[in-house]
Design a protein around this motif. Structure first.
Motif, short mmCIF file in Angstrom:
data_model
loop_
_atom_site.label_atom_id
_atom_site.label_comp_id
_atom_site.label_asym_id
_atom_site.label_seq_id
_atom_site.Cartn_x
_atom_site.Cartn_y
_atom_site.Cartn_z
N THR A 81 36.80 70.72 -40.77
CA THR A 81 35.88 71.81 -40.51
C THR A 81 34.56 71.22 -40.05
N VAL A 82 34.06 71.69 -38.92
CA VAL A 82 32.82 71.19 -38.34
C VAL A 82 31.86 72.36 -38.18
N GLY A 83 30.67 72.23 -38.73
CA GLY A 83 29.62 73.22 -38.54
C GLY A 83 28.49 72.64 -37.73
N VAL A 84 27.98 73.40 -36.73
CA VAL A 84 26.91 72.90 -35.87
C VAL A 84 25.75 73.88 -35.86
N SER A 85 24.55 73.37 -35.57
CA SER A 85 23.38 74.25 -35.53
C SER A 85 22.31 73.68 -34.62
N ASN A 86 21.44 74.58 -34.12
CA ASN A 86 20.26 74.22 -33.32
C ASN A 86 20.60 73.44 -32.06
N SER A 88 21.44 73.15 -27.84
CA SER A 88 20.74 73.68 -26.67
C SER A 88 21.30 75.03 -26.24
N GLY A 89 22.47 75.35 -26.72
CA GLY A 89 23.14 76.61 -26.44
C GLY A 89 24.40 76.66 -27.26
N ALA A 90 25.18 77.71 -27.10
CA ALA A 90 26.42 77.81 -27.86
C ALA A 90 27.36 76.64 -27.55
N ALA A 91 28.00 76.11 -28.59
CA ALA A 91 29.00 75.06 -28.38
C ALA A 91 30.18 75.64 -27.62
N THR A 92 30.59 74.98 -26.55
CA THR A 92 31.68 75.47 -25.71
C THR A 92 33.02 74.85 -26.07
N MET A 93 33.01 73.65 -26.58
CA MET A 93 34.23 72.95 -26.98
C MET A 93 33.90 71.95 -28.08
N LEU A 111 39.62 71.30 -31.17
CA LEU A 111 39.30 72.18 -32.28
C LEU A 111 39.09 73.60 -31.76
N SER A 112 39.15 74.57 -32.66
CA SER A 112 39.00 75.97 -32.27
C SER A 112 37.92 76.63 -33.11
N SER A 113 37.32 77.70 -32.56
CA SER A 113 36.26 78.42 -33.25
C SER A 113 36.52 79.91 -33.20
N ASP A 114 36.28 80.60 -34.34
CA ASP A 114 36.43 82.05 -34.42
C ASP A 114 35.09 82.77 -34.53
N ASP A 115 33.98 82.00 -34.44
CA ASP A 115 32.68 82.64 -34.64
C ASP A 115 31.70 82.33 -33.51
N GLY A 116 32.23 82.10 -32.33
CA GLY A 116 31.36 81.87 -31.19
C GLY A 116 30.82 80.47 -31.05
N THR A 148 28.34 71.42 -25.01
CA THR A 148 27.61 72.63 -24.65
C THR A 148 27.58 72.73 -23.13
N GLU A 149 27.11 73.87 -22.64
CA GLU A 149 26.99 74.02 -21.20
C GLU A 149 25.99 73.02 -20.63
N THR A 150 24.91 72.78 -21.34
CA THR A 150 23.91 71.81 -20.88
C THR A 150 24.45 70.40 -20.88
N ASN A 151 25.23 70.06 -21.89
CA ASN A 151 25.80 68.70 -22.02
C ASN A 151 27.32 68.81 -22.11
N SER A 152 27.93 68.90 -20.94
CA SER A 152 29.38 69.11 -20.90
C SER A 152 30.16 67.91 -21.40
N ALA A 153 29.56 66.71 -21.34
CA ALA A 153 30.23 65.51 -21.85
C ALA A 153 30.09 65.38 -23.35
N GLY A 154 29.18 66.15 -23.94
CA GLY A 154 28.97 66.11 -25.38
C GLY A 154 27.50 66.13 -25.72
N GLU A 155 27.12 66.97 -26.70
CA GLU A 155 25.73 67.07 -27.10
C GLU A 155 25.47 66.42 -28.45
N ILE A 156 26.41 66.57 -29.39
CA ILE A 156 26.31 65.85 -30.66
C ILE A 156 27.66 65.23 -30.97
N ARG A 157 27.59 64.12 -31.67
CA ARG A 157 28.80 63.34 -31.96
C ARG A 157 28.70 62.80 -33.37
N GLY A 158 29.84 62.61 -34.02
CA GLY A 158 29.87 62.02 -35.35
C GLY A 158 31.04 61.09 -35.51
N GLN A 159 30.76 59.80 -35.78
CA GLN A 159 31.82 58.82 -35.99
C GLN A 159 32.47 59.06 -37.34
#
Length: 376
Positions: A81-86, A88-93, A111-116, A148-159
């Motif tokens: 389970t991954v939660g994201v916040s703040n 640049s825009g809605a997470a797209t993938m 991964l899939s999302s049911d809450d946008g 995100t739309e702004t960063n299609s290659a990835g905006e946040i990452r976690g090893q």
């Protein structure tokens, strides 16, 4: 220094296109390292941030972050389970990828999302990890990536660091001299420059993935063996990692006598290491491990190895992609060719050691020394 070596060492740009065994005699056993019990399921907490992203994202708010919990059972079933916040825009993938920290790698699970796009989970029908990929999880080689739309290659990452791995430093040194390579046609000698290369940590494979398929070189191997170009390996062999900047240098390039490459890796008991680096004064030759599975054992009897790799465990191989000219003289060798990937196609396409192909090279001494050192 010979003119040939000077020429080779000016090829930093060409050779840096990729900037984007069980012999106990060489295995000094290090300190005991507790390895994971494969029957247990670990749940790991992961923090995601823009600072971990490759490539560096743009326009990311200061508070962009994510938090995750992930578990992998002995059968390779992943829950997360991954939660994201703040952002640049809605997470797209969002995905779980394979790749060590500081490198980008292929997607393993979407991964899939049911809450946008605020919360992401592993779908019920997601594939399970293979045994090889479970090893990658244990050694800290998987990561979360949120787009995100702004960063299609990835905006946040976690090893995803399971805390099970031993860190090793691997040093590849060029110990050739100007007398090492004998050139029969003009009775001269040369040093042997080496190119940037690629390494992989893997397990339970019949052969090193870097060399497969053995009947014809993959695109990554051809690029390294002919031109010292490491860029194509990432797609050709998932899990492969380039090394291209010499010790003490600021930019990628080849190494001549006295030069070295050094890289670090994480591994767990059962993992093996292989690498490839071009034997530059050739058409398509490269150095690699040469035991039964073309890999170097990183553990013996559950303990990390330490020390210089025996000379006999590393050898020159032929990629079988280009007809061989006399080493150190050929017009289609990288120091002299008009452009990359020139030269006639070799009718014998086998990827094999020089010995296996009935070939020889006139060397008056060693070229490559490899030392593996577990870190405290």
């Amino acid at each position: 220094m010979s003119n040939q070596l000077k020429s080779a060492l000016t090829l930093s740009v060409l050779l840096a296109l990729g900037a984007c065994s069980s012999d106990d005699d060489n295995d000094d056993i290090g300190d005991n390292v507790e390895q994971p019990d494969g029957s247990e399921t670990q749940t790991i907490s992961v923090t995601l941030s823009s600072a971990q992203e490759i490539p560096v994202p743009t326009g990311v708010p200061a508070g962009a972050s994510g938090a995750a919990d992930v578990a992998v059972d002995a059968n390779g079933v992943v829950t997360a389970t991954v939660g994201v916040s703040n952002l640049s825009g809605a997470a797209t993938m969002a995905h779980i990828h394979r790749g060590f920290a500081g490198s980008a790698g292929p997607v393993l699970i979407g991964l899939s999302s049911d809450d946008g796009g605020t919360t992401w989970t592993v779908p019920e029908d997601a594939r399970v990890l293979t045994e090889e990929e479970i090893g990658a999880f244990n050694r800290g080689e998987l990561y979360f990536n949120v787009h995100t739309e702004t960063n299609s290659a990835g905006e946040i990452r976690g090893q995803i660091d399971a805390g099970n791995a031993t860190t090793f430093s691997v040093l590849l040194e060029n110990i050739s001299t100007t007398e090492t390579l004998g050139v029969a046609s003009d009775s001269t000698t040369q040093a042997v420059p080496l190119s940037p290369g690629v390494f992989i940590v893997h397990r339970d494979a019949a052969d090193s993935p870097l060399l497969l398929p053995r009947d014809a070189a993959n695109a990554g191997l051809e690029a390294v063996a002919e031109d010292g170009n490491v860029a194509l390996y990432a797609e050709a062999v998932p899990g492969s990692v380039p090394f291209n900047t010499p010790v003490g240098a600021d930019a990628p390039g080849p190494i001549g006598p006295g030069g070295a490459y050094e890289f670090t890796l994480q591994a767990v008991d059962g993992d093996k290491l292989d690498f490839v680096a071009m034997f530059i004064p050739s058409n398509d030759w490269f150095y690699t491990a040469t035991d039964a599975d073309n890999s170097l054992d990183l553990f013996v009897n559950g303990q990390p190895v330490s020390g210089e790799v025996a000379e006999g465990e590393i050898a020159i191989w032929d990629a079988g992609t280009e007809i061989d000219e006399e080493p150190g003289t050929g017009a289609n060798q990288v120091q002299r060719q008009a452009e990359a990937n020139t030269g006639d196609v070799d009718p014998d396409t086998r990827v094999s050691s020089l010995t296996g192909r009935g070939q020889t090279v006139n060397l008056n001494g060693r070229v490559l020394r490899v030392t593996i050192t577990p870190q405290p």
